[in-house]
Scaffold this motif. Structure first.
Motif, mmCIF file in Angstrom:
data_model
loop_
_atom_site.group_PDB
_atom_site.id
_atom_site.type_symbol
_atom_site.label_atom_id
_atom_site.label_comp_id
_atom_site.label_asym_id
_atom_site.label_seq_id
_atom_site.Cartn_x
_atom_site.Cartn_y
_atom_site.Cartn_z
ATOM 1 N N VAL A 1 9.532 1.019 -2.588
ATOM 2 C CA VAL A 1 8.730 2.765 -2.508
ATOM 3 C C VAL A 1 8.371 2.788 -3.690
ATOM 4 O O VAL A 1 8.274 2.364 -4.380
ATOM 5 N N CYS A 2 7.203 3.679 -3.834
ATOM 6 C CA CYS A 2 6.150 3.706 -4.872
ATOM 7 C C CYS A 2 6.502 5.018 -5.408
ATOM 8 O O CYS A 2 7.399 5.341 -5.363
ATOM 9 N N ARG A 3 5.760 4.879 -6.743
ATOM 10 C CA ARG A 3 7.133 5.903 -7.949
ATOM 11 C C ARG A 3 6.646 7.124 -7.316
ATOM 12 O O ARG A 3 6.798 8.075 -8.066
ATOM 13 N N CYS A 4 5.379 7.164 -6.410
ATOM 14 C CA CYS A 4 4.882 8.436 -5.969
ATOM 15 C C CYS A 4 6.188 9.060 -4.684
ATOM 16 O O CYS A 4 6.534 9.800 -4.256
ATOM 17 N N GLY A 5 6.826 7.795 -4.748
ATOM 18 C CA GLY A 5 8.436 8.928 -3.523
ATOM 19 C C GLY A 5 8.260 8.131 -1.917
ATOM 20 O O GLY A 5 8.687 7.778 -1.374
ATOM 21 N N THR A 6 6.643 7.324 -1.678
ATOM 22 C CA THR A 6 6.213 7.319 -0.495
ATOM 23 C C THR A 6 6.815 5.400 -0.250
ATOM 24 O O THR A 6 6.733 4.816 -1.129
ATOM 25 N N LYS A 7 7.500 5.333 0.894
ATOM 26 C CA LYS A 7 7.098 4.302 1.466
ATOM 27 C C LYS A 7 6.108 3.199 1.619
ATOM 28 O O LYS A 7 5.476 4.429 2.217
ATOM 29 N N TRP B 1 0.864 -1.134 -0.027
ATOM 30 C CA TRP B 1 0.192 -0.100 0.278
ATOM 31 C C TRP B 1 0.742 1.278 -0.033
ATOM 32 O O TRP B 1 1.822 1.485 1.415
ATOM 33 N N CYS B 2 0.188 2.314 -0.725
ATOM 34 C CA CYS B 2 1.013 3.344 -0.756
ATOM 35 C C CYS B 2 0.446 4.932 0.658
ATOM 36 O O CYS B 2 -0.840 4.820 -0.482
ATOM 37 N N PRO B 3 0.104 4.542 1.770
ATOM 38 C CA PRO B 3 -0.163 5.581 2.271
ATOM 39 C C PRO B 3 -0.744 7.488 1.537
ATOM 40 O O PRO B 3 -1.495 7.440 2.386
ATOM 41 N N ASN B 4 0.806 7.143 1.083
ATOM 42 C CA ASN B 4 0.517 8.998 0.044
ATOM 43 C C ASN B 4 -1.115 8.608 -0.930
ATOM 44 O O ASN B 4 -2.000 9.398 -1.247
ATOM 45 N N ASP B 5 -0.832 7.865 -1.429
ATOM 46 C CA ASP B 5 -1.700 8.046 -2.488
ATOM 47 C C ASP B 5 -2.881 6.796 -2.391
ATOM 48 O O ASP B 5 -4.016 6.870 -3.212
ATOM 49 N N LYS B 6 -2.665 5.706 -1.542
ATOM 50 C CA LYS B 6 -4.020 5.467 -0.924
ATOM 51 C C LYS B 6 -4.366 4.545 -1.608
ATOM 52 O O LYS B 6 -5.723 4.270 -1.879
HETATM 53 ZN ZN LIG Z 1 2.846 6.326 -3.527
#
Ligand SMILES: [Zn+2]
Length: 906
Positions: free
Chosen positions: A368-374, A115-120
């Motif tokens: 790491v998500c492509r948006c940069g979030t772990k 899961w990416c917490p930034n992109d939810k």
């Molecule tokens: Zn992300």
């Protein structure tokens, strides 16, 4: 060329997060991506501005790639081009998912996902930096306590709780006290978010100063011992709970940390506490001391806590103790139990008492998500999954795989493993381009779910372009295109009348689409990347097996490696990326094609090098040069073929046979080697044998034209531009890509010609070696071929060896021949030598020579006198041993043997 219509289509996959992430990086002014785009791809500042919109970026690269593919000469049917965000494609994917849903293969449920917490949003391999497939695993939380407060320690080895001497916390990290599902816990700040994502009820009460925790004691939930909490700077606060149990007897990291700490606090008040902390031995391991952790630290010569060898020591001990360790007496009721069983039992017993829980982790963190979030593990409730765990579906997928060709074949095991192992897989994302889930429009179908049956869409996409009625009627409002359209054209369900009535599409067109689908489908060979075997390519098998009838199941998969650049992976940091169009501009299309294909067999990484591409370019130019020399004029020569001519034709036949065979198995490198290199060697031998002079009966032009023409046909799939150029220069009509693939021609006398040339070449080499060894510049060379009686004895010897006759019996047999007996000792000596040779000869060679019988070597060498005279720049004579006229000043003739003439120099 082999008489089949072949469809090469191309589409563009826009779905998912990569485009989003890339255009965002551009909007944020990320210098790395700006440099890549401007320096490597040569994109101008104004264009760069436009690429900040994801769709504009997609169109830009789609155009760039398309031009590159055209330049390199891919024969793609561009009428079928589409992107996965075209409205009619989305309609097709809706049909795909509706159908899966009707078959009960879409489930709604609660499962852990990466899961990416930034992109939810859930993340899969295509959503992560470096294309990492997140690996979710379970660890245990063993609960230590102090005054009713829980210190949960994350571990994979709960059975070692008996050997815990202390806990570790990171003195630099932040720790909090929180109520977790009604229980007060002490964990790192970072662990809170993780626990929340796993559906724990959490209220954070307060933050700790680390000094409040350090050097205090907590109670071991199993032994009841009071143990201290010690500072461990190696503890990662975002790994587990940030609280770690220390088992120095059996964990090399803990042993080393304890050793380091004792040194550090030797002369301080805390030293008193440290003195009491001693490793405890709880597992017996054959071949190790009481403290295996200490043994391994010695073995790997670990220097301190940061030594990378600690990881190797840990791995080795973990696996050894798990498989061979026995719990010791100080482990109570577990005493005498194998470690593996003790682990299972202690988990059950502690769970009953509420002293252990589980925690899900990304085993290959950090991902790491492509948006940069772990990324972390999230328990997703009421989410949509494709149920690859369905046992009936697995059976179908296996059946499909069993009927398929897999190249290279050794990948079949990985497919079988993946099909067995796959479970529910989240199929929708909160962000990214793509098709909305038809029954829950808040979700977008993700990239590895909307790209597994698109191959069938290539048939439809041709009719989904602006000149066709389907497009005109439905492109604006695709919801009016009913499932019945897809059911009829792709599955053959329903009747053309009812579909025509429902859609208003003429029957003629509906029937046309249906018959085109049946003509081309299934896909015969799907070429894709090696690393997609465990996801995309396995999904491709799954979905086809349930969606389509068996006769439309895929027939084969080819997995390719990466293209390396001068031995290393192409990467921005190495500055070694060559975009396709630039490569073509620099080396030409055909050298790039052949340069990529020539260095590896299937499944391996290919290694592109500038030097190789340049040398291939020269060789291809050389072929065009040959074509120019031969010209369009048909050579008149119709004279009888010489042995040498027949040899050249035989070599060509051999090349056709082996190259065809290689390409049938997609061994492209081998085919290139034969077509491009080996034939050149043969031609240069042929020319060398003929010399520069033209004689009346010279068939050279005719033969070489034949070789070039045949070769050009074989070159067409590899280097099409060069092949067309040659084809037209030597006066052929039409395109070589539409010509037939060459077949072997009748050449009865080929084997004899091969034998003769082999003999001539061998004697050339032997003579050359003698000249080199002796340093002589000869005035005259004489070759003596073996006498007839030697041939008789030789063939008898071969036969005797074949029949495993005893040597004595053979000599008797030979000397029974009146003529041979009359020769006396010479014949007996030669017979002994011949049988020895025959016995040592490889079976295949012996059988071939027996079959060939007596070779007229004298005639072969007599024909080659000119050649040898040219090569050695002296006069050359050929005699047969025993001839009346033989000139043999040094008596060399008697040393001659079949296949090995005697050589005399003066
Ligand atoms: Zn992300």
């Amino acid at each position: 060329m082999k008489g089949y219509n072949t469809l090469f289509p191309m589409g563009f996959h826009y779905t998912g997060t990569p485009l989003f992430a890339m255009s965002k990086r551009l909007r944020d002014g990320d210098p790395e991506i700006i440099e890549t785009f401007t320096k490597i791809y040569g994109i101008s500042e104004t264009t760069l501005e436009k690429l900040k919109d994801p769709k504009a970026m997609a169109s830009y690269f789609r155009e760039d790639i398309r031009k590159g593919m055209m330049k390199i000469g891919f024969s793609i049917d561009w009428r079928r081009e589409f992107t996965t965000i075209d409205s009619l494609y989305s309609r097709y994917i809706e049909w795909h998912f509706q159908t899966l849903n009707q078959k009960g293969l879409i489930t709604k449920g609660t499962h852990p996902v990466a899961w990416c917490p930034n992109d939810k949003s859930p993340v899969g391999v295509v959503d992560t930096m470096g294309d990492v497939e997140p690996d979710i695993g379970e660890s245990y939380l063993v609960k230590f306590q102090k005054n009713g407060v829980v210190y949960p320690t994350s571990t994979l080895r709960p059975e070692t709780v008996f050997g815990v001497t202390n806990l570790w916390i990171n003195p630099e990290a932040a720790y909090v006290r929180a109520i977790v599902d009604g229980e007060p816990w002490v964990v790192s700040q970072e662990a809170i978010e993780k626990l929340q994502h796993q559906n724990r009820k959490i209220t954070v009460e307060r933050e700790f100063q680390v000094v409040e925790l350090l050097w205090k004691t907590v109670r071991n939930p199993v032994t009841g011992d009071e143990i201290p909490v010690l500072p461990g700077s190696f503890v990662e606060p975002d790994n587990g709970t940030g609280v770690v149990m220390s088992v120095p007897g059996h964990a090399p990291y803990d042993y080393q940390a304890l050793t380091d700490l004792k040194k550090r606090y030797a002369n301080s008040p805390e030293g008193q506490i440290m003195l009491r902390v001693e490793p405890v031995s709880i597992i017996r391991l054959e071949g190790f001391s009481d403290l295996p952790a200490a043994d391994l630290i010695g073995k790997f010569k670990v220097k301190d806590q940061n030594d990378p060898h600690l990881e190797h020591a840990t791995q080795e001990l973990y696996s050894k103790e798990f498989h061979d360790g026995i719990m010791k007496q100080n482990t109570g009721s577990y005493s005498g139990m194998p470690v593996a069983r003790a682990r299972e039992t202690i988990v059950q017993e502690l769970a009953k008492e509420g002293k252990i829980e589980t925690l899900l982790e990304l085993r290959n963190a950090p991902v790491v998500c492509r948006c940069g979030t772990k990324c972390l593990v999230h328990i997703l409730e009421n989410q949509w999954f494709i149920n690859y765990g369905d046992p009936e579906w697995k059976k179908l997928a296996h059946k499909c795989l069993d009927q398929m060709a897999i190249l290279p074949e050794e990948l079949r095991g990985e497919f079988n493993y993946t099909i067995d192992w796959l479970r529910e897989r989240a199929c929708a994302r909160a962000v990214g381009l793509g098709t909305k889930l038809p029954w829950d429009k808040s979700w977008t179908i993700e990239a590895l779910s909307d790209s597994v049956v698109y191959m069938a869409y290539y048939i439809l996409s041709k009719y989904f372009t602006k000149d066709w009625v389907v497009f005109k009627k439905f492109e604006k409002d695709t919801s009016k295109l009913p499932d019945a359209f897809f059911n009829f054209t792709l599955l053959g369900e329903g009747t053309v009348d009812s579909v025509a009535k429902q859609t208003g599409i003429p029957k003629r067109i509906l029937n046309g689409i249906r018959s085109e689908f049946q003509y081309f489908y299934p896909v015969d060979m799907r070429h894709s990347a090696r690393e997609l075997v465990s996801n995309h390519l396995s999904f491709y098998i799954f979905h086809h097996s349930t969606l389509f009838p068996e006769k439309q199941w895929p027939k084969g998969i080819v997995a390719n490696g990466f293209v390396l650049m001068e031995g290393s992976k192409m990467s921005k940091s190495l500055q070694n990326i060559i975009p396709l169009r630039q490569g073509i501009a620099k080396f030409g299309a055909d050298p790039v094609r052949v340069g990529v294909m020539a260095t590896a067999e299937l499944g391996q990484d290919v290694d592109f090098s500038e030097g190789l591409a340049a040398s291939i370019g020269e060789r291809l130019a050389g072929l065009i040069g040959q074509a120019r020399k031969l010209g369009v004029k048909k050579t008149a020569g119709k004279s009888k073929l010489s042995m040498l001519d027949r040899w050249m034709i035989s070599r060509l036949n051999y090349a056709v046979q082996t190259a065809t065979n290689a390409l049938d198995r997609l061994r492209v490198r081998e085919a290139i080697n034969i077509i491009l290199y080996q034939l050149d060697n043969d031609i240069s031998w042929y020319n060398r044998r003929l010399g520069l002079k033209k004689t009346k009966s010279d068939n050279r032009g005719r033969i070489l034209r034949n070789v070039l023409e045949t070769r050009t046909r074989m070159l067409a799939p590899l280097a099409p531009h060069t092949a067309e150029e040659i084809w037209s220069r030597i006066g052929n009509k039409g395109f070589v890509v539409q010509a037939d693939w060459p077949e072997e021609t009748e050449n009865e006398k080929g084997p004899a010609a091969d034998r003769a040339e082999a003999l001539i070449r061998q004697v050339l080499d032997d003579t050359g070696e003698i000249l080199k060894a002796t340093g002589i510049t000869p005035k005259r060379i004489a070759y003596y071929t073996a006498a007839d009686w030697k041939w008789q004895a030789y063939l008898k010897a071969l036969k005797a060896a074949e029949e495993k006759m005893r040597q004595g019996d053979f000599i008797k047999d030979v000397m029974g021949d009146l003529h041979l007996r009359s020769l006396g000792k010479a014949a007996a000596d030669y017979a002994a030598k011949a049988i020895q040779q025959a016995n040592q000869m490889p079976d295949e060679m012996r059988q071939a020579r027996l079959r060939d019988g007596i070779t007229d070597e004298n005639a072969i060498f007599a024909d080659s006198v000119d050649f040898y005279q040219r090569e050695f720049k002296c006069s050359v004579n050929v005699w047969k041993e025993g001839d009346q006229s033989v000139n043999d000043p040094k008596g060399r003739a008697r040393m001659s043997e079949p296949y090995r003439p005697a050589i005399y120099l003066e």
